[in-house]
Design a protein around this motif. Structure first.
Motif, PDB file in Angstrom:
ATOM      1  N   LEU A 267       0.833  -1.203   0.000  1.00  0.00           N
ATOM      2  CA  LEU A 267       0.000   0.000   0.000  1.00  0.00           C
ATOM      3  C   LEU A 267       0.868   1.253   0.000  1.00  0.00           C
ATOM      4  O   LEU A 267       0.558   2.241  -0.681  1.00  0.00           O
ATOM      5  N   GLN A 268       1.970   1.206   0.723  1.00  0.00           N
ATOM      6  CA  GLN A 268       2.877   2.364   0.767  1.00  0.00           C
ATOM      7  C   GLN A 268       3.471   2.667  -0.609  1.00  0.00           C
ATOM      8  O   GLN A 268       3.894   3.783  -0.867  1.00  0.00           O
ATOM      9  N   GLN A 269       3.520   1.632  -1.466  1.00  0.00           N
ATOM     10  CA  GLN A 269       4.090   1.817  -2.805  1.00  0.00           C
ATOM     11  C   GLN A 269       3.027   1.965  -3.886  1.00  0.00           C
ATOM     12  O   GLN A 269       3.330   1.844  -5.079  1.00  0.00           O
ATOM     13  N   GLY A 270       1.785   2.153  -3.478  1.00  0.00           N
ATOM     14  CA  GLY A 270       0.719   2.295  -4.471  1.00  0.00           C
ATOM     15  C   GLY A 270       0.345   0.988  -5.127  1.00  0.00           C
ATOM     16  O   GLY A 270      -0.172   0.966  -6.237  1.00  0.00           O
ATOM     17  N   LYS A 271       0.602  -0.127  -4.423  1.00  0.00           N
ATOM     18  CA  LYS A 271       0.296  -1.438  -4.997  1.00  0.00           C
ATOM     19  C   LYS A 271      -0.846  -2.133  -4.267  1.00  0.00           C
ATOM     20  O   LYS A 271      -0.827  -3.349  -4.071  1.00  0.00           O
ATOM     21  N   GLY A 272      -1.828  -1.353  -3.876  1.00  0.00           N
ATOM     22  CA  GLY A 272      -3.056  -1.936  -3.341  1.00  0.00           C
ATOM     23  C   GLY A 272      -3.952  -2.253  -4.522  1.00  0.00           C
ATOM     24  O   GLY A 272      -4.286  -1.359  -5.297  1.00  0.00           O
ATOM     25  N   LEU A 273      -4.327  -3.521  -4.676  1.00  0.00           N
ATOM     26  CA  LEU A 273      -5.031  -3.914  -5.897  1.00  0.00           C
ATOM     27  C   LEU A 273      -6.431  -3.309  -5.986  1.00  0.00           C
ATOM     28  O   LEU A 273      -6.827  -2.793  -7.023  1.00  0.00           O
ATOM     29  N   LEU A 274      -7.157  -3.369  -4.884  1.00  0.00           N
ATOM     30  CA  LEU A 274      -8.512  -2.824  -4.893  1.00  0.00           C
ATOM     31  C   LEU A 274      -8.469  -1.384  -4.403  1.00  0.00           C
ATOM     32  O   LEU A 274      -7.605  -1.010  -3.605  1.00  0.00           O
ATOM     33  N   SER A 275      -9.424  -0.612  -4.854  1.00  0.00           N
ATOM     34  CA  SER A 275      -9.530   0.765  -4.390  1.00  0.00           C
ATOM     35  C   SER A 275      -9.697   0.801  -2.860  1.00  0.00           C
ATOM     36  O   SER A 275      -9.116   1.646  -2.178  1.00  0.00           O
ATOM     37  N   SER A 276     -10.472  -0.163  -2.334  1.00  0.00           N
ATOM     38  CA  SER A 276     -10.694  -0.223  -0.879  1.00  0.00           C
ATOM     39  C   SER A 276      -9.424  -0.584  -0.113  1.00  0.00           C
ATOM     40  O   SER A 276      -9.325  -0.330   1.090  1.00  0.00           O
ATOM     41  N   ASP A 277      -8.454  -1.182  -0.792  1.00  0.00           N
ATOM     42  CA  ASP A 277      -7.153  -1.436  -0.165  1.00  0.00           C
ATOM     43  C   ASP A 277      -6.341  -0.137  -0.151  1.00  0.00           C
ATOM     44  O   ASP A 277      -5.861   0.310   0.889  1.00  0.00           O
ATOM     45  N   GLN A 278      -6.200   0.465  -1.324  1.00  0.00           N
ATOM     46  CA  GLN A 278      -5.320   1.626  -1.452  1.00  0.00           C
ATOM     47  C   GLN A 278      -5.791   2.810  -0.611  1.00  0.00           C
ATOM     48  O   GLN A 278      -4.974   3.575  -0.098  1.00  0.00           O
ATOM     49  N   VAL A 279      -7.114   2.923  -0.445  1.00  0.00           N
ATOM     50  CA  VAL A 279      -7.650   4.069   0.296  1.00  0.00           C
ATOM     51  C   VAL A 279      -7.160   4.081   1.751  1.00  0.00           C
ATOM     52  O   VAL A 279      -7.062   5.137   2.381  1.00  0.00           O
ATOM     53  N   LEU A 280      -6.807   2.924   2.265  1.00  0.00           N
ATOM     54  CA  LEU A 280      -6.323   2.859   3.648  1.00  0.00           C
ATOM     55  C   LEU A 280      -5.017   3.639   3.806  1.00  0.00           C
ATOM     56  O   LEU A 280      -4.718   4.144   4.888  1.00  0.00           O
ATOM     57  N   PHE A 281      -4.272   3.747   2.716  1.00  0.00           N
ATOM     58  CA  PHE A 281      -3.021   4.520   2.755  1.00  0.00           C
ATOM     59  C   PHE A 281      -3.223   5.961   2.293  1.00  0.00           C
ATOM     60  O   PHE A 281      -2.610   6.882   2.839  1.00  0.00           O
ATOM     61  N   THR A 282      -4.075   6.159   1.309  1.00  0.00           N
ATOM     62  CA  THR A 282      -4.242   7.535   0.794  1.00  0.00           C
ATOM     63  C   THR A 282      -5.055   8.416   1.742  1.00  0.00           C
ATOM     64  O   THR A 282      -4.854   9.617   1.769  1.00  0.00           O
ATOM     65  N   ASP A 283      -5.952   7.818   2.505  1.00  0.00           N
ATOM     66  CA  ASP A 283      -6.722   8.625   3.451  1.00  0.00           C
ATOM     67  C   ASP A 283      -5.862   8.868   4.697  1.00  0.00           C
ATOM     68  O   ASP A 283      -5.390   7.913   5.337  1.00  0.00           O
ATOM     69  N   GLN A 284      -5.673  10.138   5.035  1.00  0.00           N
ATOM     70  CA  GLN A 284      -4.794  10.491   6.157  1.00  0.00           C
ATOM     71  C   GLN A 284      -5.250   9.897   7.485  1.00  0.00           C
ATOM     72  O   GLN A 284      -4.446   9.686   8.385  1.00  0.00           O
ATOM     73  N   ARG A 285      -6.537   9.603   7.592  1.00  0.00           N
ATOM     74  CA  ARG A 285      -7.059   9.107   8.858  1.00  0.00           C
ATOM     75  C   ARG A 285      -6.649   7.658   9.146  1.00  0.00           C
ATOM     76  O   ARG A 285      -6.705   7.207  10.283  1.00  0.00           O
ATOM     77  N   SER A 286      -6.276   6.933   8.105  1.00  0.00           N
ATOM     78  CA  SER A 286      -5.898   5.531   8.319  1.00  0.00           C
ATOM     79  C   SER A 286      -4.431   5.255   7.977  1.00  0.00           C
ATOM     80  O   SER A 286      -3.903   4.184   8.290  1.00  0.00           O
ATOM     81  N   LYS A 287      -3.778   6.228   7.367  1.00  0.00           N
ATOM     82  CA  LYS A 287      -2.400   6.045   6.903  1.00  0.00           C
ATOM     83  C   LYS A 287      -1.441   5.626   8.025  1.00  0.00           C
ATOM     84  O   LYS A 287      -0.601   4.739   7.842  1.00  0.00           O
ATOM     85  N   ALA A 288      -1.564   6.264   9.191  1.00  0.00           N
ATOM     86  CA  ALA A 288      -0.624   5.972  10.277  1.00  0.00           C
ATOM     87  C   ALA A 288      -0.689   4.494  10.687  1.00  0.00           C
ATOM     88  O   ALA A 288       0.347   3.886  11.005  1.00  0.00           O
ATOM     89  N   THR A 289      -1.875   3.930  10.669  1.00  0.00           N
ATOM     90  CA  THR A 289      -2.012   2.512  11.043  1.00  0.00           C
ATOM     91  C   THR A 289      -1.389   1.618   9.975  1.00  0.00           C
ATOM     92  O   THR A 289      -0.733   0.617  10.293  1.00  0.00           O
ATOM     93  N   VAL A 290      -1.569   1.981   8.703  1.00  0.00           N
ATOM     94  CA  VAL A 290      -0.929   1.220   7.622  1.00  0.00           C
ATOM     95  C   VAL A 290       0.589   1.271   7.799  1.00  0.00           C
ATOM     96  O   VAL A 290       1.277   0.243   7.708  1.00  0.00           O
ATOM     97  N   ASP A 291       1.110   2.464   8.071  1.00  0.00           N
ATOM     98  CA  ASP A 291       2.557   2.607   8.272  1.00  0.00           C
ATOM     99  C   ASP A 291       3.027   1.766   9.460  1.00  0.00           C
ATOM    100  O   ASP A 291       4.078   1.127   9.404  1.00  0.00           O
TER     101      ASP A 291
END
Ligand code: HEM
Ligand SMILES: *[C@@H]1O[C@H](CO)[C@@H](O)[C@H](O)[C@H]1NC(C)=O
Ligand SMILES: *[C@@H]1O[C@H](CO)[C@@H](O)[C@H](O)[C@H]1NC(C)=O
Ligand SMILES: *[C@@H]1O[C@H](CO)[C@@H](O)[C@H](O)[C@H]1NC(C)=O
Length: 332
Positions: A267-291
C-alpha cells in the motif's frame, strides 16, 4: 410492611443485573467449549485442513474469505454455507473460479472427519469448524497462531437475499468501510488489520479494471493516480480489456502465498489492488495505522488476532439458539 416491600424492591433491583449477567454469560463463547463433548476437535479439524492445504493452496484464501462473509452476513452462524444451494455444482466445475469453493469443501471435509469420531459426531457446529479452519489456514501460511473461541451454533434459515447487501464493495471509501465494520462492532484499526487478509488470495480483473482503464471517464486520467504506474501497466498486461472473466490476480504481488505484512508495504508503494485497499493509505485518517503495520509485523499480528477474534463473535447464536447442523449445507 414498609421495610419489607423496600427489601423486596432492593432484592428485585439487585436481581436485575444478576439475571442480565447470567444471560450474558450464556451468550458467550469459550475456548474449551468442546472439552467434554469433543476433546480432540482442534486436532481433527487441523489434520483435515493441513491435508486439504497440501492438495491446493487456494484452501487458505478461500477459507479465510468464507469466514469473513459468513460473519458479516447475519453473524458467524454458517449461514453462508446455506446461502447458495448450487454451491456444490459450482465448486466442482473445474473452470469455475468461484473462489469460495475450497472453503466450503474444507468445512465439509472437517465435518466428515468429526463424524468419524464417536464422541464428536453431531456435536460441533459448522460455524465453529469454519472458525477453527480459518485459524489453521492462517497458521499454515505463516500467520500468527491464536486461540479460537467456540460455542457458536448454526442458523436454521437460509438467507440468499441478504448476502450482497452486507458485504463491503471494492470501490468503498474509508467512511463506507468504517461504517460497515462499525455496524459489526469493529473499529477502524480492526478493519485495517482484517484487510491484511488480502496478503493472500486472488481478485478477478473486473474488481479493479476501472482503476487501470477507465478511472476518470472523459478525461485523460485513465489510470487511478493512487496506483503505482508501473504496477498499473503490469496489471493491464495481466488483465487485457477483453480478459477472460475467470482470470484472477494475486492481491499481494510480493508474497502471495505468505500471511505477512507485505500487504501494508505494498500500500505504501501504491500497490493496493482494490480501491478499498489503497484508500487505507491515501486517506490520512488511516495512513498511520498502515505505516505501523508495514513497519512492525508484531503490531499487525496482534491487531489481526484481536480483530479476527472480535469478528468471530459477530451475531453468534449460543446456548439453545440455532442448532448443530448435521449437514453443513442444509438446515436439519
Ligand atoms: C475491507 C473490505 C473488503 C473488501 C471491499 C473486500 C473485497 C474483496 C474482493 C473484491 C475480492 C476479490 C474477489 C474476487 O474477485 O473473486 C476479495 C478477496 C478476498 N478477500 Fe476481501 N474484502 C474486504 C475485506 C476482507 C476481509 C476482512 C477478509 C478476511 C478477514 C477478506 C479476505 C479475502 C480473501 C482471503 C480474498 C481472496 C479470496 C480467494 O483468493 O479465494 N477480505 N475481497
Ligand atoms: C460459476 O458457475 C456457476 C454456474 O455453474 C455460475 O452461476 C457462477 O456465476 C460461476 N461463478 C464464477 C465466479 O464464474
Ligand atoms: C496454536 O495454538 C493452539 C492453542 O491456542 C494450540 O493448540 C496449537 O497447537 C497451536 N498450533 C500451532 C501450529 O502451534
Ligand atoms: C511493535 O509493536 C509491538 C506491539 O504493539 C510493540 O510492543 C513494539 O514496541 C513495536 N516495536 C517497535 C519497534 O515499535
Amino acid at each position: 410492611m414498609e421495610t419489607r416491600s423496600f427489601n423486596i424492591l432492593v432484592l428485585a433491583l439487585l436481581t436485575v443485573p444478576f439475571v442480565l449477567a447470567m444471560t450474558g454469560v450464556q451468550a458467550q463463547l469459550s475456548t474449551d467449549f468442546y472439552k467434554n463433548t469433543c476433546p480432540n476437535v482442534e486436532s481433527i479439524v487441523s489434520q483435515v485442513v493441513a491435508n486439504k492445504f497440501q492438495q491446493t493452496f487456494v484452501t487458505a484464501p478461500a477459507t479465510l474469505r468464507l469466514l469473513f462473509h459468513d460473519c458479516f452476513v447475519r453473524g458467524c452462524d454458517a449461514s453462508v454455507m446455506l446461502a447458495s444451494p448450487d454451491s456444490k455444482a459450482e465448486k466442482d466445475h473445474p473452470d469455475n473460479l468461484s473462489l469460495a469453493g475450497d472453503g466450503f469443501d474444507t468445512v465439509i471435509k472437517a465435518k466428515a472427519a468429526l463424524d468419524q469420531d464417536a464422541r464428536c459426531k453431531n456435536q460441533v457446529s459448522c460455524a465453529d469448524i469454519l472458525a477453527l479452519a480459518t485459524r489453521d489456514v492462517v497458521v499454515l501460511t505463516g500467520g500468527p497462531n491464536y486461540t479460537v473461541e467456540l460455542g457458536r451454533r448454526d442458523v436454521r434459515i437460509s438467507t440468499i437475499s441478504s448476502v450482497q447487501r452486507h458485504l463491503p464493495k471494492p470501490e468503498f471509501n474509508l467512511d463506507q468501510l468504517n461504517s460497515m465494520f462499525a455496524a459489526n462492532g469493529l473499529t477502524q484499526r480492526d478493519m485495517i488489520a482484517l484487510s491484511g487478509a488480502h496478503t493472500l488470495g486472488f481478485s478477478h480483473c473486473s474488481k479493479f479494471s476501472k482503476r487501470i482503464y477507465n478511472f476518470s471517464p472523459g478525461t485523460k486520467t485513465t489510470i487511478d493516480p493512487a496506483l503505482n504506474r508501473k504496477y498499473a501497466l503490469q496489471l493491464r498486461q495481466m488483465c487485457p480489456l477483453k480478459v477472460d472473466p475467470r482470470i484472477a490476480i494475486d492481491m499481494d504481488p510480493t508474497t502471495p502465498r505468505i500471511f505477512d505484512n507485505a500487504y501494508f508495504k505494498n500500500l505504501q508503494q501504491g500497490k493496493g489492488l482494490l480501491s478499498s485497499d489503497q484508500v487505507l493509505f491515501t486517506d490520512q485518517r488511516s495512513k498511520a495505522t498502515v505505516d505501523e503495520f508495514a513497519s512492525n509485523s508484531t503490531a499487525f499480528n496482534q491487531a489481526f488476532i484481536t480483530a479476527i477474534t472480535k469478528l468471530g463473535r459477530v451475531g453468534v447464536l449460543t446456548g439453545r439458539k440455532g442448532e448443530i447442523r448435521i449437514d453443513c449445507t442444509r438446515p436439519n
